[in-house]
Design a protein around this motif. Sequence first.
Motif, PDB file in Angstrom:
ATOM      1  N   TYR A  36       0.837  -1.196   0.000  1.00  0.00           N
ATOM      2  CA  TYR A  36       0.000   0.000   0.000  1.00  0.00           C
ATOM      3  C   TYR A  36       0.871   1.244   0.000  1.00  0.00           C
ATOM      4  O   TYR A  36       2.003   1.219   0.482  1.00  0.00           O
ATOM      5  N   SER A  46       4.817  -2.651   2.911  1.00  0.00           N
ATOM      6  CA  SER A  46       4.205  -3.963   2.722  1.00  0.00           C
ATOM      7  C   SER A  46       4.069  -4.662   4.060  1.00  0.00           C
ATOM      8  O   SER A  46       4.787  -4.361   5.012  1.00  0.00           O
ATOM      9  N   HIS A  72      -7.732   0.651   0.640  1.00  0.00           N
ATOM     10  CA  HIS A  72      -7.391   0.194  -0.706  1.00  0.00           C
ATOM     11  C   HIS A  72      -5.923  -0.223  -0.706  1.00  0.00           C
ATOM     12  O   HIS A  72      -5.066   0.512  -0.253  1.00  0.00           O
ATOM     13  N   TYR A  74      -2.932  -3.532  -2.464  1.00  0.00           N
ATOM     14  CA  TYR A  74      -2.656  -4.575  -3.449  1.00  0.00           C
ATOM     15  C   TYR A  74      -2.200  -5.835  -2.719  1.00  0.00           C
ATOM     16  O   TYR A  74      -1.420  -5.762  -1.779  1.00  0.00           O
ATOM     17  N   CYS A  76      -0.116  -9.162  -3.225  1.00  0.00           N
ATOM     18  CA  CYS A  76       0.901  -9.691  -4.147  1.00  0.00           C
ATOM     19  C   CYS A  76       1.264 -11.115  -3.774  1.00  0.00           C
ATOM     20  O   CYS A  76       1.558 -11.410  -2.620  1.00  0.00           O
ATOM     21  N   ASN A  80       5.931 -10.521  -6.961  1.00  0.00           N
ATOM     22  CA  ASN A  80       5.073  -9.597  -7.711  1.00  0.00           C
ATOM     23  C   ASN A  80       4.566 -10.214  -9.010  1.00  0.00           C
ATOM     24  O   ASN A  80       4.313  -9.519  -9.982  1.00  0.00           O
ATOM     25  N   ILE A  83      -0.846  -9.875  -8.908  1.00  0.00           N
ATOM     26  CA  ILE A  83      -1.243  -8.744  -8.068  1.00  0.00           C
ATOM     27  C   ILE A  83      -2.743  -8.557  -8.183  1.00  0.00           C
ATOM     28  O   ILE A  83      -3.287  -8.448  -9.281  1.00  0.00           O
ATOM     29  N   PHE A  84      -3.408  -8.547  -7.039  1.00  0.00           N
ATOM     30  CA  PHE A  84      -4.842  -8.280  -6.973  1.00  0.00           C
ATOM     31  C   PHE A  84      -5.041  -6.877  -6.395  1.00  0.00           C
ATOM     32  O   PHE A  84      -4.454  -6.551  -5.369  1.00  0.00           O
ATOM     33  N   THR A  85      -5.872  -6.071  -7.025  1.00  0.00           N
ATOM     34  CA  THR A  85      -6.254  -4.787  -6.456  1.00  0.00           C
ATOM     35  C   THR A  85      -7.412  -5.057  -5.518  1.00  0.00           C
ATOM     36  O   THR A  85      -8.405  -5.675  -5.913  1.00  0.00           O
ATOM     37  N   CYS A  86      -7.295  -4.616  -4.270  1.00  0.00           N
ATOM     38  CA  CYS A  86      -8.265  -4.987  -3.234  1.00  0.00           C
ATOM     39  C   CYS A  86      -8.832  -3.770  -2.507  1.00  0.00           C
ATOM     40  O   CYS A  86      -8.221  -2.716  -2.471  1.00  0.00           O
ATOM     41  N   PHE A 100     -11.910  -8.095  -4.494  1.00  0.00           N
ATOM     42  CA  PHE A 100     -11.050  -7.758  -5.616  1.00  0.00           C
ATOM     43  C   PHE A 100     -11.756  -6.721  -6.486  1.00  0.00           C
ATOM     44  O   PHE A 100     -12.982  -6.693  -6.560  1.00  0.00           O
ATOM     45  N   SER A 101     -10.977  -5.920  -7.191  1.00  0.00           N
ATOM     46  CA  SER A 101     -11.573  -4.904  -8.062  1.00  0.00           C
ATOM     47  C   SER A 101     -12.301  -5.537  -9.241  1.00  0.00           C
ATOM     48  O   SER A 101     -13.242  -4.963  -9.765  1.00  0.00           O
TER      49      SER A 101
END
Length: 141
Positions: A36, A46, A72, A74, A76, A80, A83-86, A100-101
């Motif tokens: 983040y 992290s 918000h 990520y 990992c 890397n 990677i999920f955007t969360c 997840f996005s």
Amino acid sequence: MLENSKPRHYLAQFYGANDNPHVRYRRTNIIARAVYPNGGVKSFSSLQVRIVGICETGALIQTGAVEFLPDHFYLCLGENEVIFTCAKRNVMKDKMVLVFSQAEDTFFINSLAKGGLPLTTLKRMRASTVVRTRTMRSGHS
């Protein structure tokens, strides 16, 4: 009229479509990193987390420092590779439900839940999932 007392994060509008009360998490035991932004534009922090449940639209993570994660971030896996955007959904004592996005492919999530594949193959596994999905949609076997 009922109103939520806590204001929602501005990104919540993108994750609201994943509101499904019948989500079935698959049990897993995956070590990941939550990454983040920290202070500046190019500064990131992290935190090591354990994914204890996963589904196509989100995950259940566990860490002793869950309160440090922003709304918000990520998630990992590997170096890397994936990677999920969360976004934060619900926080309990040492666990967090996140979304997840965008929804992930069922085959990929099932493969992660089985945990039999080494982390070095995650990127290839995700790529083969996309190829497999495209082939199935086009009608080829």
